[in-house]
Motif scaffolding. Sequence first.
Motif, short mmCIF file in Angstrom:
data_model
loop_
_atom_site.label_atom_id
_atom_site.label_comp_id
_atom_site.label_asym_id
_atom_site.label_seq_id
_atom_site.Cartn_x
_atom_site.Cartn_y
_atom_site.Cartn_z
N ARG A 63 0.82 -1.20 0.00
CA ARG A 63 0.00 0.00 0.00
C ARG A 63 0.86 1.26 0.00
NH1 ARG A 63 -3.74 -3.61 1.78
NH2 ARG A 63 -5.93 -2.98 1.42
N GLU A 64 0.36 2.28 -0.70
CA GLU A 64 1.08 3.56 -0.75
C GLU A 64 1.17 4.18 0.65
OE1 GLU A 64 3.01 7.05 -2.22
OE2 GLU A 64 2.89 4.94 -2.84
N GLU A 65 0.18 3.94 1.47
CA GLU A 65 0.22 4.46 2.84
C GLU A 65 1.45 3.98 3.59
OE1 GLU A 65 -2.91 5.01 6.53
OE2 GLU A 65 -3.15 3.29 5.19
N THR A 66 1.91 2.76 3.26
CA THR A 66 3.06 2.17 3.94
C THR A 66 4.38 2.54 3.26
OG1 THR A 66 1.71 0.29 4.62
CG2 THR A 66 4.11 -0.01 4.67
N VAL A 67 4.41 2.51 1.92
CA VAL A 67 5.68 2.65 1.21
C VAL A 67 5.99 4.08 0.78
CG1 VAL A 67 5.66 0.27 0.44
CG2 VAL A 67 4.62 2.03 -1.01
N GLY A 68 4.98 4.90 0.54
CA GLY A 68 5.21 6.30 0.17
C GLY A 68 6.03 6.50 -1.09
N PHE A 69 5.77 5.72 -2.11
CA PHE A 69 6.55 5.82 -3.34
C PHE A 69 6.40 7.17 -4.04
CE2 PHE A 69 6.33 0.93 -4.06
CZ PHE A 69 7.42 0.75 -3.22
N LEU A 70 5.24 7.80 -3.89
CA LEU A 70 4.98 9.06 -4.58
C LEU A 70 5.47 10.28 -3.80
CD1 LEU A 70 1.40 8.36 -5.96
CD2 LEU A 70 3.54 8.42 -7.26
N GLY A 71 5.89 10.06 -2.56
CA GLY A 71 6.30 11.19 -1.75
C GLY A 71 5.12 12.04 -1.32
N GLU A 72 5.38 13.27 -0.98
CA GLU A 72 4.32 14.19 -0.53
C GLU A 72 3.47 14.62 -1.72
OE1 GLU A 72 1.73 15.84 1.30
OE2 GLU A 72 3.38 15.29 2.65
N THR A 73 2.17 14.36 -1.63
CA THR A 73 1.27 14.71 -2.74
C THR A 73 0.22 15.74 -2.36
OG1 THR A 73 -0.15 12.82 -2.20
CG2 THR A 73 1.54 12.48 -3.89
N ALA A 74 0.08 16.07 -1.11
CA ALA A 74 -0.92 17.06 -0.69
C ALA A 74 -0.68 18.39 -1.40
CB ALA A 74 -0.88 17.25 0.82
N GLY A 75 -1.73 18.93 -2.00
CA GLY A 75 -1.63 20.20 -2.69
C GLY A 75 -1.03 20.12 -4.08
N ARG A 76 -0.68 18.92 -4.52
CA ARG A 76 -0.04 18.75 -5.83
C ARG A 76 -0.99 18.10 -6.83
NH1 ARG A 76 6.08 16.89 -3.93
NH2 ARG A 76 6.50 18.79 -2.70
N ARG A 77 -0.72 18.35 -8.10
CA ARG A 77 -1.53 17.78 -9.18
C ARG A 77 -0.97 16.40 -9.53
NH1 ARG A 77 -3.01 20.75 -14.34
NH2 ARG A 77 -4.65 19.17 -14.19
N VAL A 78 -1.83 15.38 -9.44
CA VAL A 78 -1.41 14.00 -9.67
C VAL A 78 -2.29 13.39 -10.75
CG1 VAL A 78 -1.02 11.73 -8.62
CG2 VAL A 78 -0.72 13.81 -7.24
N LEU A 79 -1.68 12.62 -11.65
CA LEU A 79 -2.39 11.90 -12.69
C LEU A 79 -2.32 10.41 -12.41
CD1 LEU A 79 -3.77 11.70 -15.52
CD2 LEU A 79 -1.44 11.63 -16.49
N GLU A 80 -3.50 9.75 -12.37
CA GLU A 80 -3.51 8.28 -12.31
C GLU A 80 -3.84 7.75 -13.70
OE1 GLU A 80 -5.24 4.29 -10.13
OE2 GLU A 80 -6.25 6.19 -9.73
N VAL A 81 -2.95 6.91 -14.22
CA VAL A 81 -3.07 6.36 -15.57
C VAL A 81 -3.63 4.94 -15.48
CG1 VAL A 81 -1.80 5.73 -17.66
CG2 VAL A 81 -1.11 7.75 -16.34
N GLY A 82 -4.71 4.67 -16.20
CA GLY A 82 -5.35 3.36 -16.11
C GLY A 82 -5.96 3.16 -14.74
N CYS A 83 -6.89 4.04 -14.39
CA CYS A 83 -7.36 4.12 -13.00
C CYS A 83 -8.39 3.07 -12.63
CB CYS A 83 -7.95 5.50 -12.75
SG CYS A 83 -9.47 5.85 -13.70
N GLY A 84 -9.04 2.39 -13.61
CA GLY A 84 -10.13 1.49 -13.27
C GLY A 84 -11.26 2.27 -12.59
N VAL A 99 -6.23 15.31 -7.94
CA VAL A 99 -6.01 14.14 -8.78
C VAL A 99 -6.92 14.13 -9.99
CG1 VAL A 99 -5.71 11.62 -8.75
CG2 VAL A 99 -5.56 12.90 -6.61
N THR A 100 -6.37 13.73 -11.13
CA THR A 100 -7.14 13.43 -12.32
C THR A 100 -6.94 11.95 -12.62
OG1 THR A 100 -6.84 15.65 -13.23
CG2 THR A 100 -7.47 13.91 -14.77
N ALA A 101 -8.04 11.22 -12.84
CA ALA A 101 -7.98 9.77 -13.07
C ALA A 101 -8.39 9.46 -14.50
CB ALA A 101 -8.88 9.04 -12.08
N LEU A 102 -7.58 8.69 -15.20
CA LEU A 102 -7.79 8.41 -16.63
C LEU A 102 -7.89 6.92 -16.87
CD1 LEU A 102 -6.04 9.95 -19.68
CD2 LEU A 102 -5.67 7.51 -19.26
#
Length: 277
Positions: A63-84, A99-102
């Motif tokens: 889980r991202e909550e545990t690993v933090g691969f994306l780093g700090e995302t609060a206040g930032r624009r994030v794109l999820e690709v292939g979001c389901g 967040v924008t989900a595609l």
Amino acid sequence: MSNQHVSAEATLGTTGIAKRGADAAESRAANKIWWDADADDYHATHGTFLGKADFVWCPEGLREETVGFLGETAGRRVLEVGCGSAPCARWLAARGAHVTALDISGGMLRHAREHNEETGIAVPLVQASADQLPFADASFDAACSAFGAVPFVADSGVVMAEVARVLRPGAPWVFAVTHPMRWIFPDDPGPNGLTVTQSYFDRTPYVEVDDAGRATYVEHHRTLGDYVRQLHAAGLELIDLVEPEWPAGHTRNWGQWSPLRGRLFPGTAIFRTRRTP
């Protein structure tokens, strides 16, 4: 063909597997109709595990909550690709990200809209293909994909270039895919899935077809080296390649993922990259 997807195969008239190529247009068309047809069954099977506002990277349960691969995302624009159905996007949005989900599939995005309403976390949804991102250059601070889009396009190098284009310098792009070594084994969670049956170096896509030869499902194979070269060509720096181990006490089968196979070889590859500054 998998017994887990009998309903989609019946809907689409899938009759067999063709050993042939599939270009960009055919890959897009096949996977749009496939995920439209399979969306309900997919969520009936995996919805509880994925959640409606949770960020699970892979069937191993990382889980991202545990690993933090994306780093700090609060206040930032994030794109999820292939979001389901966009549970990852919703999880990020609940923590302050914009967040924008595609996704290419209207069926998947229908579930995403329903889950937006149910959770009260209304992330923007865009229907498009990952190799044709409809966004301006340098418009996102991070991008992610948890088993979405990358294996289903004819040229994942184009996806890498498109993601790099829409990211700002230094922004992370993290994506999870089936580990390329799994390509050499049958798609089987049991003992039959432990015997090598094809070459790791055979990039011929897996193509399911109907009676007329029309592709109803397409998935493309790349080696680890292929991904590294594509990332480099797109101006993306590889920071880490994560191969999650099967966790103790995790008994859930997910398609060809199982405790039996997970104890022996990796099922997931997570590429942690960033656009070069």
